[in-house]
Design an enzyme around this catalytic site. Sequence first.
Site, PDB file in Angstrom:
ATOM      1  N   LYS A   6       0.817  -1.217   0.000  1.00 46.42           N
ATOM      2  CA  LYS A   6       0.000   0.000   0.000  1.00 46.42           C
ATOM      3  C   LYS A   6       0.847   1.263   0.000  1.00 46.42           C
ATOM      4  CE  LYS A   6      -4.395  -1.818   1.310  1.00 46.42           C
ATOM      5  NZ  LYS A   6      -5.462  -1.998   2.299  1.00 46.42           N
TER       6      LYS A   6
ATOM      7  N   ARG B  83      -3.557  -9.995   4.853  1.00 46.76           N
ATOM      8  CA  ARG B  83      -3.964 -10.071   3.444  1.00 46.76           C
ATOM      9  C   ARG B  83      -2.791  -9.575   2.613  1.00 46.76           C
ATOM     10  NH1 ARG B  83      -6.120  -6.702  -0.381  1.00 46.76           N
ATOM     11  NH2 ARG B  83      -7.763  -7.566  -1.707  1.00 46.76           N
TER      12      ARG B  83
HETATM   13  N1  HH2 Z   1      -7.477  -3.687   0.780  1.00 50.35           N
HETATM   14  C1  HH2 Z   1      -7.785  -3.736  -0.525  1.00 50.35           C
HETATM   15  C2  HH2 Z   1      -8.874  -4.490  -0.968  1.00 50.35           C
HETATM   16  N2  HH2 Z   1      -9.620  -5.199  -0.108  1.00 50.35           N
HETATM   17  N3  HH2 Z   1     -10.061  -5.928   2.091  1.00 50.35           N
HETATM   18  C3  HH2 Z   1      -9.777  -5.890   3.401  1.00 50.35           C
HETATM   19  N4  HH2 Z   1     -10.520  -6.607   4.270  1.00 50.35           N
HETATM   20  N5  HH2 Z   1      -8.739  -5.144   3.886  1.00 50.35           N
HETATM   21  C4  HH2 Z   1      -7.939  -4.399   3.064  1.00 50.35           C
HETATM   22  O1  HH2 Z   1      -7.013  -3.719   3.576  1.00 50.35           O
HETATM   23  C5  HH2 Z   1      -8.221  -4.404   1.668  1.00 50.35           C
HETATM   24  C6  HH2 Z   1      -9.310  -5.200   1.212  1.00 50.35           C
HETATM   25  C7  HH2 Z   1      -6.962  -2.954  -1.502  1.00 50.35           C
HETATM   26  O2  HH2 Z   1      -5.898  -3.715  -1.993  1.00 50.35           O
HETATM   27  P1  HH2 Z   1      -5.875  -4.507  -3.398  1.00 50.35           P
HETATM   28  O3  HH2 Z   1      -6.966  -5.519  -3.471  1.00 50.35           O
HETATM   29  O4  HH2 Z   1      -4.517  -5.055  -3.588  1.00 50.35           O
HETATM   30  O5  HH2 Z   1      -6.073  -3.403  -4.490  1.00 50.35           O
HETATM   31  P2  HH2 Z   1      -7.322  -2.937  -5.340  1.00 50.35           P
HETATM   32  O6  HH2 Z   1      -8.350  -2.405  -4.407  1.00 50.35           O
HETATM   33  O7  HH2 Z   1      -6.756  -1.880  -6.255  1.00 50.35           O
HETATM   34  O8  HH2 Z   1      -7.850  -4.126  -6.099  1.00 50.35           O
END
Ligand code: HH2
Length: 257
Positions: free
Chosen positions: A201, A235
């Site tokens: 992040k 995660r």
């Molecule tokens: N962060 C993201 C997405 N889903 N769910 C939970 N429970 N906690 C988190 O911190 C979280 C989440 C964002 O990360 P990522 O899926 O890698 O990116 P994107 O939203 O661009 O798909």
Amino acid sequence: MGVLNVTPDSFSDGGQFLSTVDALQRARQMIADGADILDIGGESTRPGAAAVSVQEEMDRVLPVLQALQPLQVPLSVDTRRTEVMSASLAVGVDLINDISALEAPGAPALLAQNRAAVCLMHKQGEPCSMQQRPLYSDVVDEVAGYLAGRVEAALAAGIGVDRIVVDPGFGFGKTLEHNLALLRSLQRFAPWPVLAGLSRKSMLGQITGQPVESRLAASVAAAMLAVQHGAAIVRVHDVAATRDALKVLAAVDAGKF
Ligand code: HH2
């Protein structure tokens, strides 16, 4: 928890696993690397992301969930839409990971009728604008208060207490200082199992100066710190490296894992 985004625009793995074949290969790799849960997402929620239609999200996620069924690993779906939750539960998922903490109409009742667990996450604002001006008087108190309220709503709907996970939502309407305060205070949320999503992040970029593709070391350090501060689930995108780091932590802290 290994992250598998089947989106064209996720901030770190967008566009890499759009085909079911690529997603399946990535899933197998993450299982081999030691993932205990796979989290499948069909909507990017990175700061500034545009929302996708329910149909588009379903078209991305459902074929992958079906293809992953034979892998015998717990599956999570990262969605805030009741329709996507419902269709995913019909395919067979073990966890609904909801960045809106079941605020969508019908979501708590739907979960109450199923046996899947749920992750209730805090965010301030919506992904399209949440990082413009995050504001709290006391971020830890406010996030704890919100999560307690969402747990109450889930319990009132009939979701069993043993099926609830909470998440302070790193980067979701938070400055670097807010994120660090939450990380230091993760124990505050620990009456429930805590999920922490720090992997790659931008807060790690702010601290290290590294671009998203060079945040492996920072992500592993953050996952270790999250576990040391009480996280039950981390995660992550980089399962193998995180698993090794957590093995070292477990060896030092023998008996805890
Ligand atoms: N962060 C993201 C997405 N889903 N769910 C939970 N429970 N906690 C988190 O911190 C979280 C989440 C964002 O990360 P990522 O899926 O890698 O990116 P994107 O939203 O661009 O798909």
